[in-house]
Design a protein around this motif. Structure first.
Motif, PDB file in Angstrom:
ATOM      1  N   PRO A  39      35.601 -31.607  61.768  1.00  0.00           N
ATOM      2  CA  PRO A  39      34.672 -31.658  62.912  1.00  0.00           C
ATOM      3  C   PRO A  39      33.414 -30.819  62.713  1.00  0.00           C
ATOM      4  O   PRO A  39      32.295 -31.297  62.885  1.00  0.00           O
ATOM      5  N   ARG A  40      33.576 -29.589  62.316  1.00  0.00           N
ATOM      6  CA  ARG A  40      32.411 -28.700  62.160  1.00  0.00           C
ATOM      7  C   ARG A  40      31.633 -28.998  60.873  1.00  0.00           C
ATOM      8  O   ARG A  40      30.467 -28.618  60.746  1.00  0.00           O
ATOM      9  N   GLN A  55      41.542 -19.500  52.559  1.00  0.00           N
ATOM     10  CA  GLN A  55      41.022 -20.646  51.797  1.00  0.00           C
ATOM     11  C   GLN A  55      39.876 -20.219  50.894  1.00  0.00           C
ATOM     12  O   GLN A  55      39.741 -20.720  49.771  1.00  0.00           O
ATOM     13  N   GLU A  83      32.728 -20.402  57.195  1.00  0.00           N
ATOM     14  CA  GLU A  83      32.430 -20.207  58.615  1.00  0.00           C
ATOM     15  C   GLU A  83      32.781 -18.779  59.046  1.00  0.00           C
ATOM     16  O   GLU A  83      33.443 -18.043  58.326  1.00  0.00           O
ATOM     17  N   ALA A  86      35.353 -24.777  57.124  1.00  0.00           N
ATOM     18  CA  ALA A  86      35.053 -24.884  58.555  1.00  0.00           C
ATOM     19  C   ALA A  86      36.338 -25.182  59.324  1.00  0.00           C
ATOM     20  O   ALA A  86      36.366 -26.017  60.219  1.00  0.00           O
ATOM     21  N   THR A  87      37.388 -24.476  58.923  1.00  0.00           N
ATOM     22  CA  THR A  87      38.695 -24.607  59.573  1.00  0.00           C
ATOM     23  C   THR A  87      38.823 -23.538  60.662  1.00  0.00           C
ATOM     24  O   THR A  87      37.950 -22.671  60.784  1.00  0.00           O
ATOM     25  N   ASP A 108      41.344 -32.053  55.473  1.00  0.00           N
ATOM     26  CA  ASP A 108      41.717 -31.741  56.854  1.00  0.00           C
ATOM     27  C   ASP A 108      43.200 -32.052  56.986  1.00  0.00           C
ATOM     28  O   ASP A 108      43.668 -33.082  56.468  1.00  0.00           O
ATOM     29  N   THR A 109      43.946 -31.177  57.652  1.00  0.00           N
ATOM     30  CA  THR A 109      45.374 -31.416  57.801  1.00  0.00           C
ATOM     31  C   THR A 109      45.664 -32.616  58.701  1.00  0.00           C
ATOM     32  O   THR A 109      46.776 -33.139  58.696  1.00  0.00           O
ATOM     33  N   ASN A 168      25.053 -18.760  61.061  1.00  0.00           N
ATOM     34  CA  ASN A 168      23.859 -19.579  61.321  1.00  0.00           C
ATOM     35  C   ASN A 168      22.919 -18.951  62.350  1.00  0.00           C
ATOM     36  O   ASN A 168      21.736 -19.278  62.384  1.00  0.00           O
ATOM     37  N   HIS A 173      39.955 -18.983  57.225  1.00  0.00           N
ATOM     38  CA  HIS A 173      38.716 -18.806  56.436  1.00  0.00           C
ATOM     39  C   HIS A 173      38.961 -17.983  55.180  1.00  0.00           C
ATOM     40  O   HIS A 173      38.629 -18.399  54.065  1.00  0.00           O
ATOM     41  N   TRP A 185      43.733 -23.468  68.619  1.00  0.00           N
ATOM     42  CA  TRP A 185      43.621 -22.204  67.872  1.00  0.00           C
ATOM     43  C   TRP A 185      42.725 -21.226  68.603  1.00  0.00           C
ATOM     44  O   TRP A 185      42.915 -20.016  68.502  1.00  0.00           O
ATOM     45  N   ARG A 186      41.750 -21.720  69.384  1.00  0.00           N
ATOM     46  CA  ARG A 186      40.875 -20.803  70.143  1.00  0.00           C
ATOM     47  C   ARG A 186      41.671 -20.019  71.178  1.00  0.00           C
ATOM     48  O   ARG A 186      41.378 -18.857  71.451  1.00  0.00           O
TER      49      ARG A 186
HETATM   50  N1  LIG Z   1      28.742 -21.274  63.527  1.00  0.00           N
HETATM   51  C1  LIG Z   1      28.834 -22.049  64.582  1.00  0.00           C
HETATM   52  O1  LIG Z   1      27.874 -22.226  65.317  1.00  0.00           O
HETATM   53  C2  LIG Z   1      30.146 -22.695  64.880  1.00  0.00           C
HETATM   54  C3  LIG Z   1      30.246 -23.731  65.809  1.00  0.00           C
HETATM   55  C4  LIG Z   1      31.488 -24.336  66.017  1.00  0.00           C
HETATM   56  C5  LIG Z   1      32.595 -23.899  65.304  1.00  0.00           C
HETATM   57  N2  LIG Z   1      32.449 -22.881  64.418  1.00  0.00           N
HETATM   58  C6  LIG Z   1      33.588 -22.427  63.621  1.00  0.00           C
HETATM   59  O2  LIG Z   1      34.048 -23.508  62.832  1.00  0.00           O
HETATM   60  C7  LIG Z   1      35.453 -23.472  62.716  1.00  0.00           C
HETATM   61  C8  LIG Z   1      36.055 -24.783  63.190  1.00  0.00           C
HETATM   62  O3  LIG Z   1      35.789 -24.936  64.568  1.00  0.00           O
HETATM   63  P1  LIG Z   1      35.914 -26.351  65.294  1.00  0.00           P
HETATM   64  O4  LIG Z   1      35.357 -26.191  66.648  1.00  0.00           O
HETATM   65  O5  LIG Z   1      35.349 -27.421  64.412  1.00  0.00           O
HETATM   66  O6  LIG Z   1      37.498 -26.486  65.370  1.00  0.00           O
HETATM   67  P2  LIG Z   1      38.348 -27.835  65.462  1.00  0.00           P
HETATM   68  O7  LIG Z   1      39.709 -27.443  65.903  1.00  0.00           O
HETATM   69  O8  LIG Z   1      37.596 -28.867  66.228  1.00  0.00           O
HETATM   70  O9  LIG Z   1      38.412 -28.342  63.942  1.00  0.00           O
HETATM   71  C9  LIG Z   1      39.163 -27.694  62.982  1.00  0.00           C
HETATM   72  C10 LIG Z   1      39.674 -28.744  61.994  1.00  0.00           C
HETATM   73  O10 LIG Z   1      40.365 -28.065  60.950  1.00  0.00           O
HETATM   74  C11 LIG Z   1      41.553 -28.788  60.664  1.00  0.00           C
HETATM   75  N3  LIG Z   1      42.512 -27.834  60.079  1.00  0.00           N
HETATM   76  C12 LIG Z   1      43.295 -26.926  60.723  1.00  0.00           C
HETATM   77  N4  LIG Z   1      43.975 -26.175  59.827  1.00  0.00           N
HETATM   78  C13 LIG Z   1      43.608 -26.626  58.598  1.00  0.00           C
HETATM   79  C14 LIG Z   1      43.955 -26.246  57.282  1.00  0.00           C
HETATM   80  N5  LIG Z   1      44.806 -25.235  57.052  1.00  0.00           N
HETATM   81  N6  LIG Z   1      43.391 -26.916  56.246  1.00  0.00           N
HETATM   82  C15 LIG Z   1      42.520 -27.941  56.475  1.00  0.00           C
HETATM   83  N7  LIG Z   1      42.165 -28.350  57.707  1.00  0.00           N
HETATM   84  C16 LIG Z   1      42.687 -27.685  58.754  1.00  0.00           C
HETATM   85  C17 LIG Z   1      41.982 -29.382  61.981  1.00  0.00           C
HETATM   86  O11 LIG Z   1      42.807 -30.530  61.804  1.00  0.00           O
HETATM   87  C18 LIG Z   1      40.641 -29.731  62.626  1.00  0.00           C
HETATM   88  O12 LIG Z   1      40.243 -31.036  62.323  1.00  0.00           O
HETATM   89  C19 LIG Z   1      35.896 -22.261  63.496  1.00  0.00           C
HETATM   90  O13 LIG Z   1      36.031 -21.154  62.665  1.00  0.00           O
HETATM   91  C20 LIG Z   1      34.773 -22.014  64.467  1.00  0.00           C
HETATM   92  O14 LIG Z   1      34.671 -20.687  64.854  1.00  0.00           O
HETATM   93  C21 LIG Z   1      31.246 -22.286  64.189  1.00  0.00           C
END
Ligand SMILES: NC(=O)c1ccc[n+]([C@@H]2O[C@H](COP(=O)([O-])OP(=O)(O)OC[C@H]3O[C@@H](n4cnc5c(N)ncnc54)[C@H](O)[C@@H]3O)[C@@H](O)[C@H]2O)c1
Length: 396
Positions: free
Chosen positions: A11-12, A78, A92, A69-70, A33-34, A121, A75, A163-164
């Motif tokens: 997603p991210r 990995q 991330e 971006a998990t 992605d898992t 960012n 973080h 996870w949040r």
């Molecule tokens: N910098 C920014 O502005 C910003 C914005 C949004 C999210 N983030 C960060 O990005 C990260 C992801 O956030 P999100 O909102 O996309 O979360 P999300 O839950 O929407 O997506 C996380 C994805 O990771 C996958 N996943 C979980 N464990 C995994 C693993 N061990 N190996 C591979 N894939 C795995 C999940 O299936 C999911 O698709 C977080 O650390 C969040 O803090 C940062």
């Protein structure tokens, strides 16, 4: 040969893919992605042709660089695994969720020839970049105080991304502080030496009726190594409009305050540029003179990639580090300087707000022996298991 870039956590990753796409000598190589459904999205919407649910198999497939971006607890794990195979990492925020991860990640960076950079960012927000250039030009004089706030009500998002509910609102203190602290430390060119954490109490419950462990507004007061003071407020629960970009800066010859909303603008007062000692000037008045070079060069492209341009510009810095040998814009020590104060605020809150030292991993040779005495038995030494699960679940 093109740099093969893989993306973990679909997603991210979309924002990162938008930044890498079209860069010369970059191949959008694979997704991991898992959740298999997310891999279909990665192929269809992001054009990532290979998909892996297993991280090791993904690394085995041969990426030169990975974007991580998990969820937060993965973080460091990995990143360390990739670095140990000589694969470059853009990770991330935050870099780590406990001190043991910080030590392991540092060892991996030290033993690797590959680049590690944390993707903060918010350091690339246009207005904050203008302020950074003005700081460099000395317009604020000696800097001694700064503020950062991240006010982002995400109770619903907690349910969509569980996870949040564990790592951001399931613990007390500043659990997501790098967006606020990072730009400030770049301005101040300093690190936090002690942190006191405070909370405003608990006024909301999750849909299951459980109170959030995170207090609604969490503050950390950070004392810097040269005596300056930084105040950070993170609030992910209060009912209110979002305000994720509030910052302020005070120096002996000037100050900056970001817009609060409702017609407000980013503004400065500068002894050398303002005739009236009580009148602000819009920051934008100084954009022509102090806009960072990266914004002049890539501004429009950066904006189109999303997140206010930050995702794009941090990828440009990452590519410069990987392909030209430039220093990573947020290297391992900056990443820990941005990430660890929030972690220490969690321990300080548990102890009623006492100031606690923030370990400086630059000087550490043995772990956990070289941790400050006050932290050796702290919960924050190990909050995650080797699988990225919360360690306290195992204990309970
Ligand atoms: N910098 C920014 O502005 C910003 C914005 C949004 C999210 N983030 C960060 O990005 C990260 C992801 O956030 P999100 O909102 O996309 O979360 P999300 O839950 O929407 O997506 C996380 C994805 O990771 C996958 N996943 C979980 N464990 C995994 C693993 N061990 N190996 C591979 N894939 C795995 C999940 O299936 C999911 O698709 C977080 O650390 C969040 O803090 C940062």
């Amino acid at each position: 040969m093109a740099l093969k870039v893989g993306f973990v956590g679909v997603p991210r990753s979309a924002g990162f893919v938008a930044a890498f796409r079209g860069q010369p000598d970059v191949e959008l190589f694979a997704a991991c992605d898992t959740d298999p459904a997310k891999l279909q999205v990665a192929e269809r919407d992001l054009g990532l042709p290979r998909g892996f649910t297993d991280y090791q198999a993904f690394l085995d497939s041969g990426p030169d660089a990975v974007v991580i971006a998990t969820p937060m607890p993965h973080h460091a794990l990995q990143a360390a695994a990739a670095l140990r195979r000589g694969i470059h990492v853009l990770s991330e925020v935050p870099a780590v969720v406990d001190l043991a991860q910080a030590w392991d990640l540092l060892q991996a960076v030290r033993s690797s020839s590959a680049v590690y950079m944390m993707a903060e960012n918010y350091c690339y927000v246009r207005s904050l970049g203008i302020v950074r250039e003005m700081v460099r030009a000395g317009l604020f004089g000696d800097l001694y105080y700064a503020e950062g706030e991240y006010l982002h009500e995400l109770k619903e998002l907690n349910e969509l991304t569980p996870w949040r509910r564990i790592w951001q609102t399931g613990r007390n203190g500043v659990t997501y502080g790098t967006h606020s602290l990072g730009p400030l430390l770049q301005w101040l060119q300093d690190r936090v030496v002690t942190v006191s954490g405070f909370g405003s109490g608990h006024h909301y419950r999750d849909p299951r009726g459980a109170p959030y462990e995170n207090e609604d507004s969490c503050l950390m007061l950070c004392q810097l190594s040269r005596g300056g003071l930084v105040r950070v407020r993170v609030d992910m629960l209060s009912n209110r409009p979002h305000l994720m970009h509030y910052y302020a800066l005070q120096g002996t010859r000037g100050c900056f305050e970001a817009a609060r909303g409702l017609g407000d603008v980013d503004k400065v007062w500068l002894a050398d540029r303002c005739d009236d000692p009580n009148a602000w000037r819009p920051l934008e008045d100084f954009a022509d003179e102090f806009l960072p070079e990266s914004w002049r060069r890539w501004g429009e492209q950066a904006r189109r990639a999303g997140h206010g341009g930050g995702d794009f510009l941090q990828v440009m810095d990452f590519l410069a580090a990987v392909t030209e040998g430039a220093s990573p814009a947020v290297d391992i020590f900056a990443a820990l300087d941005f990430s660890l104060p929030g972690l220490v605020s969690q321990e300080s809150l548990l102890r009623g707000g006492v100031p606690l030292p923030v370990p400086d991993f630059r000087a550490m040779t043995r772990f956990p022996d070289d941790l400050p005495e006050e932290l050796k038995r702290a919960e924050i030494v190990r909050l995650a298991t080797p699988d990225g699960e919360p360690a306290w679940l195992e204990r309970s």
